[in-house]
Write a protein that holds these residues in place. Sequence first.
Motif, PDB file in Angstrom:
ATOM      1  N   LYS A 199     -11.506  24.517   0.218  1.00  0.00           N
ATOM      2  CA  LYS A 199     -12.344  23.497  -0.409  1.00  0.00           C
ATOM      3  C   LYS A 199     -13.234  24.145  -1.458  1.00  0.00           C
ATOM      4  O   LYS A 199     -13.862  25.167  -1.232  1.00  0.00           O
ATOM      5  CB  LYS A 199     -13.200  22.806   0.651  1.00  0.00           C
ATOM      6  CG  LYS A 199     -13.967  21.634   0.117  1.00  0.00           C
ATOM      7  CD  LYS A 199     -14.693  20.895   1.207  1.00  0.00           C
ATOM      8  CE  LYS A 199     -15.309  19.634   0.644  1.00  0.00           C
ATOM      9  NZ  LYS A 199     -15.851  18.791   1.694  1.00  0.00           N
ATOM     10  N   ILE A 228      -3.707  26.104   4.802  1.00  0.00           N
ATOM     11  CA  ILE A 228      -4.798  25.260   4.326  1.00  0.00           C
ATOM     12  C   ILE A 228      -5.962  25.540   5.262  1.00  0.00           C
ATOM     13  O   ILE A 228      -5.916  25.205   6.441  1.00  0.00           O
ATOM     14  CB  ILE A 228      -4.417  23.758   4.360  1.00  0.00           C
ATOM     15  CG1 ILE A 228      -3.206  23.500   3.475  1.00  0.00           C
ATOM     16  CG2 ILE A 228      -5.608  22.904   3.950  1.00  0.00           C
ATOM     17  CD1 ILE A 228      -2.645  22.103   3.589  1.00  0.00           C
ATOM     18  N   ASP A 264       4.560  19.124   2.680  1.00  0.00           N
ATOM     19  CA  ASP A 264       3.621  18.303   3.446  1.00  0.00           C
ATOM     20  C   ASP A 264       3.690  18.635   4.937  1.00  0.00           C
ATOM     21  O   ASP A 264       4.491  19.473   5.368  1.00  0.00           O
ATOM     22  CB  ASP A 264       3.827  16.805   3.163  1.00  0.00           C
ATOM     23  CG  ASP A 264       5.162  16.268   3.648  1.00  0.00           C
ATOM     24  OD1 ASP A 264       5.817  16.902   4.499  1.00  0.00           O
ATOM     25  OD2 ASP A 264       5.548  15.182   3.181  1.00  0.00           O
ATOM     26  N   LYS A 282      -5.307  27.255   0.610  1.00  0.00           N
ATOM     27  CA  LYS A 282      -6.074  26.169   0.012  1.00  0.00           C
ATOM     28  C   LYS A 282      -7.458  26.135   0.651  1.00  0.00           C
ATOM     29  O   LYS A 282      -7.580  25.992   1.867  1.00  0.00           O
ATOM     30  CB  LYS A 282      -5.361  24.831   0.217  1.00  0.00           C
ATOM     31  CG  LYS A 282      -5.972  23.699  -0.563  1.00  0.00           C
ATOM     32  CD  LYS A 282      -5.127  22.447  -0.437  1.00  0.00           C
ATOM     33  CE  LYS A 282      -5.669  21.350  -1.312  1.00  0.00           C
ATOM     34  NZ  LYS A 282      -4.945  20.105  -1.082  1.00  0.00           N
ATOM     35  N   TYR A 296       5.643  22.267  -3.158  1.00  0.00           N
ATOM     36  CA  TYR A 296       4.616  21.662  -2.322  1.00  0.00           C
ATOM     37  C   TYR A 296       5.274  21.211  -1.019  1.00  0.00           C
ATOM     38  O   TYR A 296       6.358  20.622  -1.055  1.00  0.00           O
ATOM     39  CB  TYR A 296       3.997  20.450  -3.013  1.00  0.00           C
ATOM     40  CG  TYR A 296       3.260  20.778  -4.292  1.00  0.00           C
ATOM     41  CD1 TYR A 296       1.910  21.120  -4.266  1.00  0.00           C
ATOM     42  CD2 TYR A 296       3.902  20.752  -5.517  1.00  0.00           C
ATOM     43  CE1 TYR A 296       1.225  21.414  -5.442  1.00  0.00           C
ATOM     44  CE2 TYR A 296       3.234  21.045  -6.697  1.00  0.00           C
ATOM     45  CZ  TYR A 296       1.894  21.373  -6.642  1.00  0.00           C
ATOM     46  OH  TYR A 296       1.228  21.665  -7.802  1.00  0.00           O
ATOM     47  N   LYS A 354      -3.571  16.588  -1.443  1.00  0.00           N
ATOM     48  CA  LYS A 354      -4.327  16.655  -0.184  1.00  0.00           C
ATOM     49  C   LYS A 354      -3.347  16.823   0.978  1.00  0.00           C
ATOM     50  O   LYS A 354      -2.421  16.050   1.147  1.00  0.00           O
ATOM     51  CB  LYS A 354      -5.164  15.402   0.007  1.00  0.00           C
ATOM     52  CG  LYS A 354      -6.076  15.460   1.215  1.00  0.00           C
ATOM     53  CD  LYS A 354      -6.986  14.256   1.248  1.00  0.00           C
ATOM     54  CE  LYS A 354      -7.861  14.237   2.460  1.00  0.00           C
ATOM     55  NZ  LYS A 354      -8.936  15.185   2.424  1.00  0.00           N
ATOM     56  N   GLY A 355      -3.530  17.874   1.741  1.00  0.00           N
ATOM     57  CA  GLY A 355      -2.677  18.146   2.890  1.00  0.00           C
ATOM     58  C   GLY A 355      -1.367  18.835   2.559  1.00  0.00           C
ATOM     59  O   GLY A 355      -0.515  18.996   3.430  1.00  0.00           O
ATOM     60  N   TYR A 361      -6.158  26.149  -4.787  1.00  0.00           N
ATOM     61  CA  TYR A 361      -5.144  27.059  -4.249  1.00  0.00           C
ATOM     62  C   TYR A 361      -5.423  28.477  -4.728  1.00  0.00           C
ATOM     63  O   TYR A 361      -5.567  28.725  -5.913  1.00  0.00           O
ATOM     64  CB  TYR A 361      -3.749  26.640  -4.704  1.00  0.00           C
ATOM     65  CG  TYR A 361      -3.260  25.361  -4.085  1.00  0.00           C
ATOM     66  CD1 TYR A 361      -2.854  25.308  -2.757  1.00  0.00           C
ATOM     67  CD2 TYR A 361      -3.199  24.186  -4.834  1.00  0.00           C
ATOM     68  CE1 TYR A 361      -2.392  24.129  -2.186  1.00  0.00           C
ATOM     69  CE2 TYR A 361      -2.741  23.008  -4.273  1.00  0.00           C
ATOM     70  CZ  TYR A 361      -2.337  22.984  -2.946  1.00  0.00           C
ATOM     71  OH  TYR A 361      -1.883  21.824  -2.388  1.00  0.00           O
ATOM     72  N   LEU A 363      -6.251  16.403  -7.129  1.00  0.00           N
ATOM     73  CA  LEU A 363      -6.880  16.702  -5.852  1.00  0.00           C
ATOM     74  C   LEU A 363      -6.416  15.741  -4.759  1.00  0.00           C
ATOM     75  O   LEU A 363      -6.073  16.160  -3.649  1.00  0.00           O
ATOM     76  CB  LEU A 363      -8.411  16.643  -5.999  1.00  0.00           C
ATOM     77  CG  LEU A 363      -9.234  17.164  -4.847  1.00  0.00           C
ATOM     78  CD1 LEU A 363      -8.972  18.636  -4.626  1.00  0.00           C
ATOM     79  CD2 LEU A 363     -10.706  16.933  -5.115  1.00  0.00           C
ATOM     80  N   ARG A 364      -6.369  14.466  -5.073  1.00  0.00           N
ATOM     81  CA  ARG A 364      -5.901  13.467  -4.103  1.00  0.00           C
ATOM     82  C   ARG A 364      -4.402  13.594  -3.854  1.00  0.00           C
ATOM     83  O   ARG A 364      -3.929  13.416  -2.747  1.00  0.00           O
ATOM     84  CB  ARG A 364      -6.201  12.052  -4.596  1.00  0.00           C
ATOM     85  CG  ARG A 364      -7.635  11.642  -4.608  1.00  0.00           C
ATOM     86  CD  ARG A 364      -8.166  11.178  -3.256  1.00  0.00           C
ATOM     87  NE  ARG A 364      -7.297  10.285  -2.514  1.00  0.00           N
ATOM     88  CZ  ARG A 364      -7.368   8.967  -2.481  1.00  0.00           C
ATOM     89  NH1 ARG A 364      -8.316   8.365  -3.148  1.00  0.00           N
ATOM     90  NH2 ARG A 364      -6.533   8.265  -1.758  1.00  0.00           N
ATOM     91  N   SER A 371      -9.341  24.735   4.441  1.00  0.00           N
ATOM     92  CA  SER A 371     -10.265  23.591   4.325  1.00  0.00           C
ATOM     93  C   SER A 371      -9.906  22.784   3.107  1.00  0.00           C
ATOM     94  O   SER A 371      -9.353  23.298   2.150  1.00  0.00           O
ATOM     95  CB  SER A 371     -11.716  24.084   4.238  1.00  0.00           C
ATOM     96  OG  SER A 371     -11.898  24.877   3.082  1.00  0.00           O
ATOM     97  N   GLU A 372     -10.227  21.481   3.166  1.00  0.00           N
ATOM     98  CA  GLU A 372      -9.936  20.614   2.022  1.00  0.00           C
ATOM     99  C   GLU A 372     -11.166  19.835   1.634  1.00  0.00           C
ATOM    100  O   GLU A 372     -11.962  19.435   2.367  1.00  0.00           O
ATOM    101  CB  GLU A 372      -8.820  19.645   2.346  1.00  0.00           C
ATOM    102  CG  GLU A 372      -7.480  20.328   2.379  1.00  0.00           C
ATOM    103  CD  GLU A 372      -6.332  19.343   2.341  1.00  0.00           C
ATOM    104  OE1 GLU A 372      -5.817  19.161   1.230  1.00  0.00           O
ATOM    105  OE2 GLU A 372      -5.983  18.793   3.374  1.00  0.00           O
TER     106      GLU A 372
END
Length: 154
Positions: free
Chosen positions: A119, A151, A19, A117, A17, A95-96, A123, A91-92, A153-154
């Motif tokens: 919405k 990414i 950021d 990613k 992952y 995020k990002g 993934y 999910l939280r 949309s989230e």
Amino acid sequence: MKLFLFPYLRYKFVNAYVDKLGNMYLVSTSRSKKLGSTEIDYINILESGYLDFKLQEKLIDSFKNCNSLKPQEVIPKDTVMGRFMGFKTYLRAVKGLKLIEISWHYNQGYVITPTEKKKGHGYIHLEKQKINSNENALAAAVRRGIDASRITSE
């Protein structure tokens, strides 16, 4: 001999992952009889600005620790990344964050799979953009995978 008795040793997965600042979290996985490949509580952290040799070192360590901890056999209410990031839901927690799946297969080497990613979809693996690599070029291939991940949309 071990590979024939324990077929799950023929392949390993590490989820990476990343950021927005460039920090990377490498999460090792283990094989669950009921759930398949699941993340375990072994995470390597690389702070932004890491060099390729450090990335290579942490990746090899993450792969060595795959299957080292017993995974949960039921779907947990909290996830490894959720606990690590301090959130109750996956999910939280992600995020990002971009996700890159790095897999190793016996006699085949490494495969880096970037993701997108979206919405409502989570993934999505970008199968057409897979990157094959050997151990010597692994860090460079992972960096290309990070660039290919997105990414939308989230």
